[in-house]
Every structure is written in structure tokens, then in C-alpha cells.
Design a protein around this motif. Structure first.
Motif, PDB file in Angstrom:
ATOM      1  N   ASP A   3      49.563 -35.076 -22.189  1.00 46.44           N
ATOM      2  CA  ASP A   3      50.232 -34.666 -20.959  1.00 46.44           C
ATOM      3  C   ASP A   3      50.857 -35.888 -20.282  1.00 46.44           C
ATOM      4  OD1 ASP A   3      51.114 -33.485 -18.705  1.00 46.44           O
ATOM      5  OD2 ASP A   3      49.153 -32.958 -17.896  1.00 46.44           O
ATOM      6  N   PRO A   4      52.174 -35.845 -19.954  1.00 42.88           N
ATOM      7  CA  PRO A   4      52.824 -36.994 -19.319  1.00 42.88           C
ATOM      8  C   PRO A   4      52.162 -37.387 -18.005  1.00 42.88           C
ATOM      9  CG  PRO A   4      54.461 -35.421 -20.097  1.00 42.88           C
ATOM     10  CD  PRO A   4      53.132 -34.764 -20.242  1.00 42.88           C
ATOM     11  N   LYS A   5      51.717 -36.382 -17.223  1.00 42.57           N
ATOM     12  CA  LYS A   5      51.079 -36.701 -15.950  1.00 42.57           C
ATOM     13  C   LYS A   5      49.767 -37.437 -16.172  1.00 42.57           C
ATOM     14  CE  LYS A   5      53.127 -32.968 -13.195  1.00 42.57           C
ATOM     15  NZ  LYS A   5      52.856 -31.805 -12.317  1.00 42.57           N
ATOM     16  N   ASP A   6      49.011 -36.973 -17.197  1.00 41.96           N
ATOM     17  CA  ASP A   6      47.741 -37.625 -17.505  1.00 41.96           C
ATOM     18  C   ASP A   6      47.982 -39.050 -17.992  1.00 41.96           C
ATOM     19  OD1 ASP A   6      44.839 -37.605 -18.030  1.00 41.96           O
ATOM     20  OD2 ASP A   6      45.503 -37.815 -20.116  1.00 41.96           O
ATOM     21  N   ALA A   7      49.039 -39.253 -18.827  1.00 41.76           N
ATOM     22  CA  ALA A   7      49.345 -40.582 -19.344  1.00 41.76           C
ATOM     23  C   ALA A   7      49.786 -41.521 -18.226  1.00 41.76           C
ATOM     24  CB  ALA A   7      50.438 -40.482 -20.411  1.00 41.76           C
ATOM     25  N   SER A   8      50.598 -41.014 -17.285  1.00 46.92           N
ATOM     26  CA  SER A   8      51.070 -41.859 -16.186  1.00 46.92           C
ATOM     27  C   SER A   8      49.917 -42.299 -15.299  1.00 46.92           C
ATOM     28  CB  SER A   8      52.132 -41.119 -15.366  1.00 46.92           C
ATOM     29  OG  SER A   8      51.576 -39.940 -14.786  1.00 46.92           O
ATOM     30  N   THR A   9      48.894 -41.416 -15.164  1.00 46.64           N
ATOM     31  CA  THR A   9      47.718 -41.802 -14.373  1.00 46.64           C
ATOM     32  C   THR A   9      46.882 -42.829 -15.119  1.00 46.64           C
ATOM     33  OG1 THR A   9      47.676 -39.586 -13.387  1.00 46.64           O
ATOM     34  CG2 THR A   9      45.671 -40.920 -13.204  1.00 46.64           C
ATOM     35  N   ARG A  10      46.727 -42.619 -16.421  1.00 38.23           N
ATOM     36  CA  ARG A  10      45.905 -43.516 -17.231  1.00 38.23           C
ATOM     37  C   ARG A  10      46.525 -44.907 -17.345  1.00 38.23           C
ATOM     38  NH1 ARG A  10      45.766 -42.672 -22.903  1.00 38.23           N
ATOM     39  NH2 ARG A  10      46.632 -40.627 -22.412  1.00 38.23           N
ATOM     40  N   TYR A  11      47.865 -44.954 -17.397  1.00 40.14           N
ATOM     41  CA  TYR A  11      48.556 -46.237 -17.569  1.00 40.14           C
ATOM     42  C   TYR A  11      49.114 -46.800 -16.264  1.00 40.14           C
ATOM     43  CZ  TYR A  11      48.380 -44.977 -22.518  1.00 40.14           C
ATOM     44  OH  TYR A  11      47.962 -44.631 -23.779  1.00 40.14           O
ATOM     45  N   LEU A  12      48.599 -46.293 -15.140  1.00 41.11           N
ATOM     46  CA  LEU A  12      49.080 -46.759 -13.843  1.00 41.11           C
ATOM     47  C   LEU A  12      48.905 -48.271 -13.640  1.00 41.11           C
ATOM     48  CD1 LEU A  12      50.329 -46.034 -11.119  1.00 41.11           C
ATOM     49  CD2 LEU A  12      48.041 -45.499 -10.256  1.00 41.11           C
ATOM     50  N   PRO A  13      47.771 -48.859 -14.080  1.00 44.01           N
ATOM     51  CA  PRO A  13      47.636 -50.328 -13.936  1.00 44.01           C
ATOM     52  C   PRO A  13      48.730 -51.092 -14.675  1.00 44.01           C
ATOM     53  CG  PRO A  13      45.499 -49.336 -14.371  1.00 44.01           C
ATOM     54  CD  PRO A  13      46.513 -48.258 -14.577  1.00 44.01           C
ATOM     55  N   LEU A  14      49.141 -50.583 -15.855  1.00 42.77           N
ATOM     56  CA  LEU A  14      50.221 -51.236 -16.603  1.00 42.77           C
ATOM     57  C   LEU A  14      51.546 -51.106 -15.849  1.00 42.77           C
ATOM     58  CD1 LEU A  14      51.308 -52.662 -19.110  1.00 42.77           C
ATOM     59  CD2 LEU A  14      51.568 -50.407 -20.198  1.00 42.77           C
ATOM     60  N   TYR A  15      51.803 -49.934 -15.299  1.00 46.21           N
ATOM     61  CA  TYR A  15      53.030 -49.724 -14.515  1.00 46.21           C
ATOM     62  C   TYR A  15      53.098 -50.730 -13.367  1.00 46.21           C
ATOM     63  CZ  TYR A  15      56.781 -47.124 -12.176  1.00 46.21           C
ATOM     64  OH  TYR A  15      57.963 -46.769 -11.608  1.00 46.21           O
ATOM     65  N   LYS A  16      51.975 -50.872 -12.636  1.00 41.35           N
ATOM     66  CA  LYS A  16      51.964 -51.791 -11.488  1.00 41.35           C
ATOM     67  C   LYS A  16      52.161 -53.235 -11.931  1.00 41.35           C
ATOM     68  CE  LYS A  16      49.000 -49.004  -8.458  1.00 41.35           C
ATOM     69  NZ  LYS A  16      47.693 -48.958  -7.743  1.00 41.35           N
ATOM     70  N   ALA A  17      51.541 -53.604 -13.038  1.00 39.75           N
ATOM     71  CA  ALA A  17      51.653 -54.977 -13.525  1.00 39.75           C
ATOM     72  C   ALA A  17      53.077 -55.302 -13.954  1.00 39.75           C
ATOM     73  CB  ALA A  17      50.680 -55.200 -14.677  1.00 39.75           C
ATOM     74  N   VAL A  18      53.700 -54.366 -14.678  1.00 44.59           N
ATOM     75  CA  VAL A  18      55.073 -54.585 -15.152  1.00 44.59           C
ATOM     76  C   VAL A  18      56.054 -54.595 -13.984  1.00 44.59           C
ATOM     77  CG1 VAL A  18      56.946 -53.619 -16.538  1.00 44.59           C
ATOM     78  CG2 VAL A  18      54.618 -53.618 -17.440  1.00 44.59           C
ATOM     79  N   ASP A  19      55.931 -53.615 -13.126  1.00 42.88           N
ATOM     80  CA  ASP A  19      56.860 -53.512 -12.001  1.00 42.88           C
ATOM     81  C   ASP A  19      56.702 -54.678 -11.022  1.00 42.88           C
ATOM     82  OD1 ASP A  19      58.916 -51.946 -10.634  1.00 42.88           O
ATOM     83  OD2 ASP A  19      57.400 -51.624  -9.090  1.00 42.88           O
ATOM     84  N   GLY A  20      55.477 -55.189 -10.901  1.00 40.63           N
ATOM     85  CA  GLY A  20      55.237 -56.302  -9.998  1.00 40.63           C
ATOM     86  C   GLY A  20      55.502 -57.661 -10.598  1.00 40.63           C
ATOM     87  N   GLY A  21      55.831 -57.706 -11.896  1.00 40.23           N
ATOM     88  CA  GLY A  21      56.149 -58.974 -12.532  1.00 40.23           C
ATOM     89  C   GLY A  21      54.939 -59.796 -12.922  1.00 40.23           C
ATOM     90  N   ASP A  22      53.785 -59.178 -13.070  1.00 39.91           N
ATOM     91  CA  ASP A  22      52.549 -59.884 -13.448  1.00 39.91           C
ATOM     92  C   ASP A  22      52.445 -59.929 -14.968  1.00 39.91           C
ATOM     93  OD1 ASP A  22      49.999 -60.872 -13.818  1.00 39.91           O
ATOM     94  OD2 ASP A  22      49.147 -59.754 -12.134  1.00 39.91           O
ATOM     95  N   LEU A  23      52.880 -61.012 -15.555  1.00 37.05           N
ATOM     96  CA  LEU A  23      52.912 -61.141 -17.015  1.00 37.05           C
ATOM     97  C   LEU A  23      51.519 -61.153 -17.616  1.00 37.05           C
ATOM     98  CD1 LEU A  23      54.448 -61.589 -19.657  1.00 37.05           C
ATOM     99  CD2 LEU A  23      54.471 -64.044 -19.140  1.00 37.05           C
ATOM    100  N   GLU A  24      50.612 -61.897 -17.028  1.00 36.76           N
ATOM    101  CA  GLU A  24      49.258 -62.017 -17.588  1.00 36.76           C
ATOM    102  C   GLU A  24      48.528 -60.684 -17.572  1.00 36.76           C
ATOM    103  OE1 GLU A  24      48.119 -64.594 -19.180  1.00 36.76           O
ATOM    104  OE2 GLU A  24      50.057 -65.556 -18.794  1.00 36.76           O
TER     105      GLU A  24
END
Length: 502
Positions: A3-24
Motif C-alpha cells: 500500500d502506497p500510504k503504508d510505504a510512505s509512513t514506513r519510509y517517512l524518516p528517509l523522506y525527511k532526511a532526503v528533503d532536509g539534505g541530511d546525507l548521513e
């Protein structure tokens, strides 16, 4: 399928890291969850690469591109955009280079609007990225016989990148008559670009600098094909412009402006040569009429003269109000366009005595109030009246109409001059009186007195002198029309010439 909604919730930390420019944080999450690399992180189907590209984080994009295969780079999100389409929106050339080096096929993949990355970058006005993508995109993608990318790119580049537009028309002449998705042609878009022509908005000093010298034009051919004289002149011209760019501050902008003028003129010539290839005469007339009347409203005299040179019959074209180009020039107060009527020979009588759909003649057009954009170019109501009288305006005033041509401006010049003289003598008298009274008490009093007395005189001169010059030129100058002078003796037989001198 997850489910896309379930995946977006599960990968939310990755979204925040990428969007915020946190490479590490991004690297750490992907090391722990490798399946998240190409997974959808949002309801729009954006992957980590889409998010990083749109956010403009070059280091994260470089990391992700290193982990993704060339095939996975071409993944589209919900609205049909690849990562390179997003890069074209963002305008970061370095990101586009990373993507293209990994997969050149991205250059040919359109979005849901059937726009390839090059076209998207041009529509968003990213000059550097457009130049890079134009060199990398297969030229076949711009062929007007198979796709519409070339027509959209041409009309977009006319607004900012003339050398690309010129190169496109020379490679594919059919683009000159092709319509983009808005049904606009290159000719009509060029008519809306008055800044690309030297007759518009140039002060005399800048115009003289632009008119002097010569610069290298693209597509002149290789140097070895030119004659020896042309090669020498080219070298001298090149050295002249390089020297000026180095020695004169701000001269680079003048050089680029001159280059733009030359490229726009050559582009116009190329388009005019190609337009006759339109087999549909009705469409041909519609293309010419739309562009011609737009150029007249903008006051682009170079555009109108070039059109008239290739298609002399356009002087008989009429707009939706049944007005010819000289009627429109009068209504829009475009004197440079109107002055062309003096070169029409006997035709000018018929053109000038025409009546439009509302039964107005050319004198009626001159009697209507000028557009505010034209009136605002002249300082003061008196000069505005004077200019309107030159267009046969009849105005209500305590002065006679003809007084605004010379009498009122002359009185205004005398008044300004006397006011300046009065102010200067008054300040001199005031300063001398103070100096006589205070010189024995304060030895250094002369300097501040001179400084204070000079201030109002200087301010008055700076504020009013430009107006005085404008009034003088407008009143005693050559006028706004470029009307040829009549010879006292018409060319003819010796007998008529002899008779003239008796």
C-alpha cells in the motif's frame, strides 16, 4: 503490492532526511532498508531520487545515483515525470549532469504533457541548463516533421536564448512556420519581444556604442572560407570588442545586447524566408497579420520593415477593426512605424484616406487619447500636449493649439532658466552678506557658506536640467516623424534645373 500510504509512513524518516539534505541519515537509512531506494515515499509516487532532485541536494543525488541502476533512473512518478524532468524544473545543471551521465535515454523521455527535459527547462527559463541539455539532446527529438518538441523549444528560446532559436531554425527551417501547443508561431512570439531590437528603449549614448564596431555572429562559416580582407577586419573587430569589455565597466552587457539585436534580426530574416512555404494561403495571411499588427503595437520598426521587404502586400492588411498598419500606428502613437508611410509613394494617399469599421479616418485616430504607456514617456502636461498636437490632437486650453508647438515650450524654457539664475544670484548674495558679517569673528566661515549655498543650486540643476534639455529637443529638434525632405528642384532635364536657379 504494498500500500502506497503504508510505504510512505514506513519510509517517512528517509523522506525527511532526503528533503532536509541530511546525507548521513540518508545513507544510514538506505543501508538498513535497501528496498527503500526505489520505493515510493509519497502518495504522488515520488522516490528518494525525485525528492532529492526537486530539493536541489547535489550530494544526496550523487549518492543515490551511485546506488541506482541506469534503468531505475527512468522510473516515473504519478504525473509521468522522471528525475531528469524534475531537474529541468529545478534548474540545477550539476544534478542534470549526474543523471545524464548515468543514462542518456532520460533526455528523450517526456512527461505527461509530452515535454522532454530540454523543453521543460526552456519553459522555466533556466539558461545554463537549457544550454547543457541542448548540446546533449539528440537533435532528431526536435525535428518538426515527427514531434512538437522543436516548436515549443523555439518559441520558449525566443524569450531568452536567441542563439539556440537561430540554430534551431537553421537546422530545421520548417520550425519557422510550426505552431506550439498554444498555437503560437515563432514570428508572433518575436513580435512580442521589442527589447530584442535596437530601435526600442535605447538612449542615444548606448545606441551609439551598440552601433559602433562589429561582433562575431554565429553561423558565419569557418574563418578559412572568408576572404583575407574579411579575416583581417574580423580580427580587428574582435580585438576592439575584447578591449572594450576589459577597459570599460559594464560594457559586457552592451556587447551582449548588440549580439542579441544581431541574432534577432537574423532570426527574423530566416523566418521570413521560410513563411512562403506555407501552402495554405489563408493560414499564411493569418500568421503574417497576427505578427505584423503585434509588432506595430510594440513599435518594432525593424520587424515591420523586414516583413514589408519580403511581403509588400502587407500594407493592405487590416485588423479586426478594419484598420491598416498606419491607422494602428497612429492610435498607438508609434511615430517610427507611421513614418514609413512617407516611403509608400502614391499608395500613401489611399492608405491615409481609408475609413475603419466605425467610420473613423486617420485624423480621428489621432484625435483619440494616446495610450497612457506612450504619454508617460513625455515629461509634463505641456510636452504631452505638444506631442499630441504633432499627431493632430485638438485640446481644450486657454492657449491656442498651435501655441503648444513653440510658444508655450519656449516660455517654459525661459522660465526655468530665469528661475535657475534667480536662485543662483540669491544664494550668492546671501553667502556674500554672511561672509562680510562673520569673517572677522569666524575665520573659516567661507567654506561652509559656499557649501550650503551651492546645495540648493545644485539640486535644482540636477532636477530641472534634464527637463530643459527635453523641452529644447522636442521643440527645436527634428520632430517625431522621419519625413524625407523635398528637393527644391526635381531631378529632370537641364532646362528645368536652369529654370530653378533663375
Amino acid at each position: 503490492m504494498a500500500d502506497p500510504k503504508d510505504a510512505s509512513t514506513r519510509y517517512l524518516p528517509l523522506y525527511k532526511a532526503v528533503d532536509g539534505g541530511d546525507l548521513e541519515a540518508t545513507k544510514k537509512f538506505l543501508d538498513q532498508h535497501p528496498d527503500a531506494l526505489c520505493s515510493s515515499l509519497s502518495t504522488d509516487g515520488d522516490t528518494a531520487l525525485h525528492i532529492a532532485v526537486l530539493a536541489g541536494h547535489v550530494d544526496i543525488v550523487e549518492e543515490l545515483v551511485g546506488r541506482i541502476s541506469a534503468l531505475e533512473l527512468a522510473v516515473k512518478q504519478k504525473y509521468g515525470s522522471t528525475a531528469l524532468n524534475f531537474a529541468a524544473i529545478g534548474g540545477v545543471t550539476e544534478i542534470a549532469e549526474l543523471l545524464v551521465e548515468k543514462n542518456r535515454k532520460l533526455l528523450e523521455i517526456p512527461n505527461d504533457h509530452e515535454q522532454i527535459p530540454l523543453v521543460v527547462a526552456a519553459l522555466y527559463g533556466h539558461r545554463d541548463l537549457v544550454q547543457y541539455l541542448y548540446l546533449k539532446t539528440p537533435i532528431e527529438e526536435l525535428d518538426p516533421t515527427s514531434k512538437n518538441h522543436g516548436a515549443i523549444l523555439l518559441t520558449a528560446c525566443i524569450m531568452d536564448e536567441f542563439y539556440i532559436a537561430l540554430d534551431l531554425v537553421q537546422r530545421y527551417p520548417l520550425l519557422a512556420i510550426a505552431e506550439d501547443t498554444d498555437k503560437d508561431t515563432a514570428l508572433h512570439i518575436l513580435a512580442q519581444k521589442p527589447s530584442a531590437f535596437p530601435s526600442i528603449h535605447l538612449d542615444p549614448q548606448k545606441a551609439s556604442l551598440i552601433a559602433s564596431g562589429d561582433i562575431e555572429m554565429p553561423h558565419e562559416g569557418p574563418p578559412h572560407r572568408r576572404s583575407f580582407t574579411k579575416r583581417v577586419l574580423h580580427r580587428i573587430s574582435e580585438a576592439f570588442w575584447k578591449g572594450l569589455k576589459l577597459c570599460v565597466p559594464g560594457f559586457t552587457s552592451i556587447y551582449e545586447l548588440k549580439l542579441t539585436h544581431l541574432q534577432a534580426r537574423e532570426l527574423l530574416t530566416c523566418i521570413c524566408r521560410e513563411v512562403p512555404n506555407l501552402e495554405d494561403e489563408i493560414k499564411l495571411e493569418a500568421v503574417l497579420r497576427k505578427a505584423l499588427f503585434e509588432a506595430v503595437k510594440q513599435g518594432i520598426v525593424e520587424f515591420v520593415t523586414e516583413i514589408m521587404k519580403h511581403y509588400p502586400e502587407v500594407v493592405w492588411f487590416y485588423d479586426d477593426k478594419d484598420r491598416n498598419i498606419f491607422f494602428v500606428a497612429t492610435a498607438e502613437r508609434q511615430e517610427k512605424i507611421f513614418s514609413l508611410i512617407y516611403k509608400m509613394g502614391a499608395k500613401k494617399n489611399s492608405l491615409a484616406t481609408h475609413w475603419d469599421k466605425d467610420f473613423n479616418n486617420m485624423l480621428h485616430q489621432a484625435a483619440f487619447l494616446a495610450p497612457s504607456s506612450r504619454l508617460d514617456r513625455v515629461s509634463g502636461a505641456a510636452l504631452q500636449m505638444q506631442r499630441e498636437l504633432q499627431w493632430f490632437k485638438i485640446l481644450t486650453s486657454r492657449y491656442r493649439e498651435e501655441d503648444f508647438l513653440q510658444t508655450v515650450p519656449t516660455k517654459l524654457m525661459v522660465g526655468l532658466s530665469m528661475m535657475f539664475f534667480s536662485l543662483a544670484t540669491m544664494m550668492i548674495t546671501f553667502g556674500v552678506a554672511l561672509f562680510i558679517v562673520l569673517r572677522d569673528r569666524i575665520a573659516w566661515v567661507s567654506f561652509p557658506i559656499i557649501l550650503l549655498a551651492s546645495l540648493p543650486v545644485t539640486l535644482f540643476a540636477l532636477l530641472q536640467f534634464p527637463l530643459l534639455v527635453e523641452i529644447f529637443i522636442s521643440t527645436y529638434g527634428p520632430g517625431i516623424f522621419d519625413k524625407p525632405k523635398k528637393n527644391l528642384c526635381p531631378s529632370g532635364s537641364t532646362r528645368s534645373s536652369t529654370r530653378c536657379f533663375r
